[in-house]
Scaffold this active site. Sequence first.
Site, mmCIF file in Angstrom:
data_model
loop_
_atom_site.group_PDB
_atom_site.id
_atom_site.type_symbol
_atom_site.label_atom_id
_atom_site.label_comp_id
_atom_site.label_asym_id
_atom_site.label_seq_id
_atom_site.Cartn_x
_atom_site.Cartn_y
_atom_site.Cartn_z
ATOM 1 N N TRP A 11 0.722 -1.214 0.117
ATOM 2 C CA TRP A 11 0.148 0.097 -0.021
ATOM 3 C C TRP A 11 0.777 1.203 0.130
ATOM 4 C CZ3 TRP A 11 -4.472 -1.279 4.238
ATOM 5 C CH2 TRP A 11 -5.131 -2.368 3.591
ATOM 6 N N GLU A 167 11.174 -7.369 -9.192
ATOM 7 C CA GLU A 167 10.296 -6.229 -9.451
ATOM 8 C C GLU A 167 11.127 -5.389 -10.414
ATOM 9 O OE1 GLU A 167 7.104 -5.231 -6.763
ATOM 10 O OE2 GLU A 167 8.672 -4.360 -5.752
ATOM 11 N N GLY A 173 5.103 1.358 -11.106
ATOM 12 C CA GLY A 173 4.286 2.294 -11.248
ATOM 13 C C GLY A 173 4.397 2.992 -12.594
HETATM 14 P P1 PGA Z 1 3.121 -0.961 -8.953
HETATM 15 O O1 PGA Z 1 4.089 -1.073 -7.642
HETATM 16 O O2 PGA Z 1 2.056 -2.268 -8.954
HETATM 17 O O3 PGA Z 1 2.332 0.112 -8.647
HETATM 18 O O4 PGA Z 1 4.059 -1.107 -10.116
HETATM 19 C C1 PGA Z 1 4.570 -2.387 -7.249
HETATM 20 C C2 PGA Z 1 5.557 -2.459 -6.248
HETATM 21 O O5 PGA Z 1 6.314 -1.275 -6.111
HETATM 22 O O6 PGA Z 1 5.564 -3.338 -5.322
#
Ligand code: PGA
Length: 252
Positions: A11, A167, A173
């Site tokens: 979050w 990631e 994002g």
């Molecule tokens: P996102 O973020 O789904 O908004 O790209 C993923 C994260 O930073 O864990």
Amino acid sequence: MTRTPYVAGNWKMHGTRRKAAALARAVAAAQGDTTARRCTVFPTFVHLDIVRRNLRDSTVRLGAQNCHPEPEGAYTGEISAPMLRDVGVESVLVGHSERRHLFGERDAFLADKLQAVLETGLEAVFCVGETLEERESGRTFAVLERQLGALRRVAPDQAGRLVVAYEPVWAIGTGRTATPAQAQEAHAEVRRLAGAILGADAAATLPLLYGGSVKPGNAPDLLAQDDVDGLLVGGASLDGDSFADILGAAAP
Ligand code: PGA
């Protein structure tokens, strides 16, 4: 060998007590009491308690986004793993790309944090991933290998509480997701590298989450990849309906 699907909601620095409570109730309702998939939410520190109370009667677990490696001391503004355990936290994110890139946290510091979380008896979701520049210059696997060096600090009896999240920084994002094939390629390499450190058995059961612009629309194809065991969801985890759809994609 099966790995239970795992969906996590990060979050980040969002919400109010009221919104966090409502979102926790929505996630708890969507997850219910199933054990067919694992689900953890990572609210801000100040919302941990109200979220914990609103997750009651579900199998959703409570996570924290960060911690300090030391158990206590003169570290103004920091929170330790034992403090998190004391308020009911079961899992901690370590090495999220925002910690690495916005707050300058380096590999050695993150290895200390990883060790602290596991020694406290908590689950650690250790995050790795390359920047766009690193990918475009062909260094993705080298970056993953360097970051995963922290796993050398994981004792054999702690490996069952380790989760790794891949990631790619360029996908977080940004609305730009790794393709399922790109995710699978990186996950297979993460599992191979983890196996070289932790042993083949631990690597075979290690849950590997993909994160970076996960949405209800792309979740099924990502989850269909052999080495993608779950998802770490940022933006789409702030909407109860979207997160419920992603949970549904992980296990009906
Ligand atoms: P996102 O973020 O789904 O908004 O790209 C993923 C994260 O930073 O864990």
